[in-house]
Write a protein that holds these residues in place. Structure first.
Motif, PDB file in Angstrom:
ATOM      1  N   HIS A 227       0.883  -1.265   0.027  1.00  0.00           N
ATOM      2  CA  HIS A 227       0.010  -0.083   0.090  1.00  0.00           C
ATOM      3  C   HIS A 227       0.862   1.340  -0.085  1.00  0.00           C
ATOM      4  N   ALA A 228       2.051   1.116   0.232  1.00  0.00           N
ATOM      5  CA  ALA A 228       3.164   2.199   0.120  1.00  0.00           C
ATOM      6  C   ALA A 228       4.317   1.841  -0.573  1.00  0.00           C
ATOM      7  N   ARG A 229       5.251   2.761  -0.993  1.00  0.00           N
ATOM      8  CA  ARG A 229       6.259   2.149  -1.564  1.00  0.00           C
ATOM      9  C   ARG A 229       7.200   1.362  -0.831  1.00  0.00           C
ATOM     10  N   ASN A 230       7.847   0.095  -1.377  1.00  0.00           N
ATOM     11  CA  ASN A 230       8.491  -0.775  -0.513  1.00  0.00           C
ATOM     12  C   ASN A 230       9.895  -0.082  -0.212  1.00  0.00           C
ATOM     13  N   GLY A 231      10.392  -0.618   1.074  1.00  0.00           N
ATOM     14  CA  GLY A 231      11.537  -0.100   1.349  1.00  0.00           C
ATOM     15  C   GLY A 231      12.635  -1.372   1.356  1.00  0.00           C
ATOM     16  N   PRO A 232      14.130  -1.065   1.612  1.00  0.00           N
ATOM     17  CA  PRO A 232      14.997  -2.143   1.509  1.00  0.00           C
ATOM     18  C   PRO A 232      14.539  -3.458   2.567  1.00  0.00           C
ATOM     19  N   GLY A 233      14.425  -4.636   2.099  1.00  0.00           N
ATOM     20  CA  GLY A 233      14.069  -5.767   2.895  1.00  0.00           C
ATOM     21  C   GLY A 233      12.765  -5.970   3.123  1.00  0.00           C
ATOM     22  N   ASP A 234      11.866  -5.118   2.899  1.00  0.00           N
ATOM     23  CA  ASP A 234      10.363  -5.340   2.627  1.00  0.00           C
ATOM     24  C   ASP A 234      10.372  -6.605   1.809  1.00  0.00           C
ATOM     25  N   GLY A 235       9.038  -7.458   2.153  1.00  0.00           N
ATOM     26  CA  GLY A 235       8.924  -8.398   1.485  1.00  0.00           C
ATOM     27  C   GLY A 235       8.772  -9.771   2.359  1.00  0.00           C
ATOM     28  N   VAL A 236       7.770 -10.142   2.930  1.00  0.00           N
ATOM     29  CA  VAL A 236       7.561 -11.441   3.593  1.00  0.00           C
ATOM     30  C   VAL A 236       7.066 -12.592   2.801  1.00  0.00           C
ATOM     31  N   GLY A 237       7.872 -13.638   2.742  1.00  0.00           N
ATOM     32  CA  GLY A 237       7.575 -14.868   2.103  1.00  0.00           C
ATOM     33  C   GLY A 237       6.238 -15.511   2.540  1.00  0.00           C
ATOM     34  N   ALA A 238       5.579 -16.212   1.362  1.00  0.00           N
ATOM     35  CA  ALA A 238       4.335 -16.759   1.586  1.00  0.00           C
ATOM     36  C   ALA A 238       4.266 -17.578   2.693  1.00  0.00           C
ATOM     37  N   MET A 239       5.231 -18.501   2.987  1.00  0.00           N
ATOM     38  CA  MET A 239       5.362 -19.366   3.961  1.00  0.00           C
ATOM     39  C   MET A 239       5.049 -18.823   5.459  1.00  0.00           C
ATOM     40  N   ALA A 240       5.647 -17.482   5.702  1.00  0.00           N
ATOM     41  CA  ALA A 240       5.578 -16.858   6.779  1.00  0.00           C
ATOM     42  C   ALA A 240       4.376 -15.963   6.749  1.00  0.00           C
ATOM     43  N   LEU A 241       4.030 -15.450   5.636  1.00  0.00           N
ATOM     44  CA  LEU A 241       2.907 -14.401   5.538  1.00  0.00           C
ATOM     45  C   LEU A 241       1.312 -14.760   5.764  1.00  0.00           C
ATOM     46  N   VAL A 242       1.319 -16.157   5.117  1.00  0.00           N
ATOM     47  CA  VAL A 242      -0.267 -16.442   5.013  1.00  0.00           C
ATOM     48  C   VAL A 242      -0.627 -16.990   6.339  1.00  0.00           C
ATOM     49  N   PRO A 243       0.073 -17.528   7.225  1.00  0.00           N
ATOM     50  CA  PRO A 243      -0.634 -17.988   8.588  1.00  0.00           C
ATOM     51  C   PRO A 243      -0.795 -16.667   9.522  1.00  0.00           C
ATOM     52  N   GLN A 244       0.107 -15.708   9.254  1.00  0.00           N
ATOM     53  CA  GLN A 244       0.103 -14.500  10.212  1.00  0.00           C
ATOM     54  C   GLN A 244      -1.229 -13.646   9.623  1.00  0.00           C
ATOM     55  N   VAL A 245      -1.586 -13.669   8.118  1.00  0.00           N
ATOM     56  CA  VAL A 245      -2.532 -12.985   7.808  1.00  0.00           C
ATOM     57  C   VAL A 245      -3.869 -13.857   8.328  1.00  0.00           C
ATOM     58  N   VAL A 246      -3.792 -15.116   8.143  1.00  0.00           N
ATOM     59  CA  VAL A 246      -4.950 -16.144   8.458  1.00  0.00           C
ATOM     60  C   VAL A 246      -5.223 -15.544  10.097  1.00  0.00           C
ATOM     61  N   ASP A 247      -4.110 -15.542  10.831  1.00  0.00           N
ATOM     62  CA  ASP A 247      -4.537 -15.143  12.367  1.00  0.00           C
ATOM     63  C   ASP A 247      -4.867 -13.979  12.552  1.00  0.00           C
ATOM     64  N   ALA A 248      -4.808 -13.176  11.735  1.00  0.00           N
ATOM     65  CA  ALA A 248      -5.033 -11.614  12.060  1.00  0.00           C
ATOM     66  C   ALA A 248      -6.423 -11.283  11.535  1.00  0.00           C
ATOM     67  N   VAL A 249      -7.021 -11.831  10.639  1.00  0.00           N
ATOM     68  CA  VAL A 249      -8.392 -11.371   9.779  1.00  0.00           C
ATOM     69  C   VAL A 249      -9.298 -12.525   9.862  1.00  0.00           C
ATOM     70  N   LYS A 250     -10.498 -12.159   9.973  1.00  0.00           N
ATOM     71  CA  LYS A 250     -11.688 -13.189   9.774  1.00  0.00           C
ATOM     72  C   LYS A 250     -12.172 -13.741   8.487  1.00  0.00           C
ATOM     73  N   LEU A 251     -11.610 -13.038   7.532  1.00  0.00           N
ATOM     74  CA  LEU A 251     -11.972 -13.151   6.258  1.00  0.00           C
ATOM     75  C   LEU A 251     -11.116 -14.311   5.617  1.00  0.00           C
ATOM     76  N   PRO A 252     -11.970 -14.749   4.465  1.00  0.00           N
ATOM     77  CA  PRO A 252     -11.064 -15.859   3.669  1.00  0.00           C
ATOM     78  C   PRO A 252      -9.804 -15.141   3.178  1.00  0.00           C
ATOM     79  N   VAL A 253      -8.770 -15.965   3.211  1.00  0.00           N
ATOM     80  CA  VAL A 253      -7.469 -15.574   2.855  1.00  0.00           C
ATOM     81  C   VAL A 253      -6.946 -16.474   1.621  1.00  0.00           C
TER      82      VAL A 253
END
Lengths: 400, 400
Positions: A227-253
């Motif tokens: 949602h904003a410009r990327n900085g150095p080192g931004d970028g979460v791999g799917a293996m780490a991102l998906v479960p954390q988003v699933v935990d954070a939101v109640k919507l289908p991921v």
């Protein structure tokens, strides 16, 4: 999954996996015959929301996703998508008409959400100085100081047009429109999907009224939906991102990034996703608008072919690693706002020999691509996923 | 998985998943009762190779992995590891003795493979100029031009010592020793594991005689195991990396990066892995050598806490995103060879207030950490994985 996720086990219906060398099973005194395999998705939240058979979204990929590709995916039970960010009203009405003529099933139109570009003279001067040697090397005229006037990514005109066209699904990249606009789209019966590249962005999409969230991993080809410009080192791999988003939101991921076959789809569901979005995996389909040079590149692709760079458009995108992208990332010159940078990089790509300046968008799993018609790829993906689910349960010890 | 992976289905034993509201099943006229759940791993290649019960490797994590942690993991059926790269012979003999006294099960000793550092005067002058303002800000003396003499990462002395100690498993980071050395270790009954961050490195490990390959995704905390220095845009996410490595090598593949719970473990197996290596996930265990400030950081961690930087040691490592790391990545000053850069960064970390200069190694899934004794974490991981396998198969339609 909460800590100690084994807790609920007793309350659930119990599942027993039995490995048989034959294809019938007796249960409760009745004989059940296996009559071919039908995959029942272990999590049908996305299918139910979007009214689709298979929770596989073909990514919008402006320029590569054709109405033929999207319709073939929808007709095969997935969700076909079209990237509409730069379409004019008549073009948009036309592709919607094409989609409705080629499929009776849901399809998705994708739009970008970004502020009106406002590039300063200082930035423009700096980047032109940086690009001048490339322009000279390619015998091009001096880079133009005239950047095209570009409106915001999503405006009232596009909103009214969507309310007229009423596509079954609309997805947004780089953010989500105002809640009032989202509310009007939803009241018109349109399902709204947004893209997040981290947990904070996923929460913003929930607050903005999205019906489902794409968790876009670092592996994904094309523009990162940050949602904003990327900085150095931004970028979460799917293996780490998906479960954390699933935990954070109640919507289908919806998991995205590096998913190209049934292994990736099954992995996404293991991580808690309710569906996947696949982009690069569809680029080798017969119906895709992928040109011959990029098809050849993907045929020879390796996992290290790509990098993330904003040097082409002003926003971070995963594209083929080229001399131009590497040198621009090393120097980190401030760039014109998205998408005005395209006006400065496009002449290089058009003139560049040997691909040094080419802008080829694809992801880290391009090597897994299959050259198939999209409907056949869809059937292959579903069959492969079913096989992986089966393999994962087959190891379980039989009760004795 | 080959294209059209559904092909072999007919030749395999058929598995039927049946969801029952009760806990017995009749089959072939006999009644089978469910007597508690024992997870049978769907792929036992790594378990068979390493003679372990559960294919979960606790990552070596020099400085954080204690003999207590490693022994607890081994005793719980996984593979405990110790980072031994900087240990002197007596220290190494001592920890091996401690491990043998605390567990009868296999354990792993980890070493680094890197060339003798050879930092040029020009690089040294450049980085000292870059660091001088930080040293002044922290009221430190001028950065020292005396870098410590450091030998290669793996040498004859370490080889002879390992042949004397004979740990059950040895793993290597940043490469693999000469094939002759690897051969001697293997003939001594030691299983050899190497780390790869891309397909080409995985192939090199196979050629070098490794028995198993760790596919380390971009998400992983700590040093990236790349065999050469990282460039901009390097870093393949586990979702894309694992299946491509599985396709490229015939050895058991161990997935690493972003795996912290049963969802990640099940996803790794879906991608074709025969096991996982978990580092950050064990940092919050009671037995870990993690200090109180880092425990607190991980308790509050988000998916965006970390970045990859070589500013601390001269090699790319995923660590907490700090002002120092961000500024060094922006400026991209050439750095002294690994690990000599430590001599220049360590005084900053020791003196730095507010964590601006702290070197906290952890990965992108730290937010999923649990504060548990390691044995209990192991049991939780296995139970969670079993639950995910079950959930993935439970949706399958019952034959009727």
């Amino acid at each position: 999954m909460p800590a100690g996720g084994a807790g609920e086990r007793g309350e659930r219906a119990r599942t027993i996996a039995v490995t048989l060398p034959w294809d019938r099973i007796m249960m409760g005194g009745r004989v059940f015959l296996a009559i071919g395999k039908t995959l029942m998705w272990p999590n049908r939240r996305l299918c139910d929301l979007l009214k689709i058979e298979h929770p596989i979204i073909q990514a919008p990929m402006a320029g590569s996703a054709t109405p033929q590709l999207a319709a073939a995916v929808s007709n095969a039970g997935g969700l076909g998508s079209l990237g509409c960010a730069s379409m004019l009203p008549d073009g948009l009405r036309n592709v919607a008409r094409q989609m409705r003529a080629s499929t009776e099933r849901p399809f998705n139109l994708n739009f970008f959400v970004f502020p009106r570009p406002n590039t300063s003279d200082a930035v423009l001067t700096g980047v032109i100085d940086r690009l001048r040697p490339y322009y000279e090397e390619l015998s091009l005229d001096e880079p133009s100081r005239k950047l095209p006037p570009i409106g915001p990514g999503f405006d009232d005109e596009k909103l009214e047009l969507l309310l007229e066209i009423r596509p079954p699904v609309v997805s947004f990249h780089f953010g989500i429109p105002d809640a009032a606009d989202v509310g009007r789209l939803k009241r018109a019966g349109i399902a709204i999907i947004g893209t997040a590249t981290n947990v904070a962005e996923a929460r913003k999409l929930v607050d903005g009224g999205a019906d489902a969230v794409i968790a876009q991993g670092w592996e994904a080809g094309g523009h990162r939906g940050s949602h904003a410009r990327n900085g150095p080192g931004d970028g979460v791999g799917a293996m780490a991102l998906v479960p954390q988003v699933v935990d954070a939101v109640k919507l289908p991921v919806i998991a995205a990034g590096g998913i190209a076959d049934g292994r990736g789809i099954a992995a996404a569901f293991a991580l808690g996703a309710s569906g996947v979005q696949i982009g690069t995996g569809f680029l080798s389909c017969d119906e895709a608008g992928t040109d011959a040079p990029r098809r050849a590149l993907m045929r020879a692709a390796s996992d290290m072919d790509t990098m993330v760079t904003d040097a082409f458009t002003g926003r971070a995108a995963r594209a083929r690693r080229t001399r131009y992208a590497l040198e621009m990332e090393e120097s980190r010159t401030p760039l014109p706002d998205f998408p005005q940078m395209v006006a400065l990089s496009a002449p290089l790509g058009d003139a560049g020999a040997k691909g040094d300046f080419a802008f080829h968008l694809y992801g880290q799993a391009a090597a897994l691509n299959r050259e198939l018609p999209a409907g056949e790829l869809m059937r292959t993906l579903v069959a492969e996923t079913s096989d992986v689910f089966e393999a994962l349960s087959a190891g379980k010890e039989m009760p004795a």
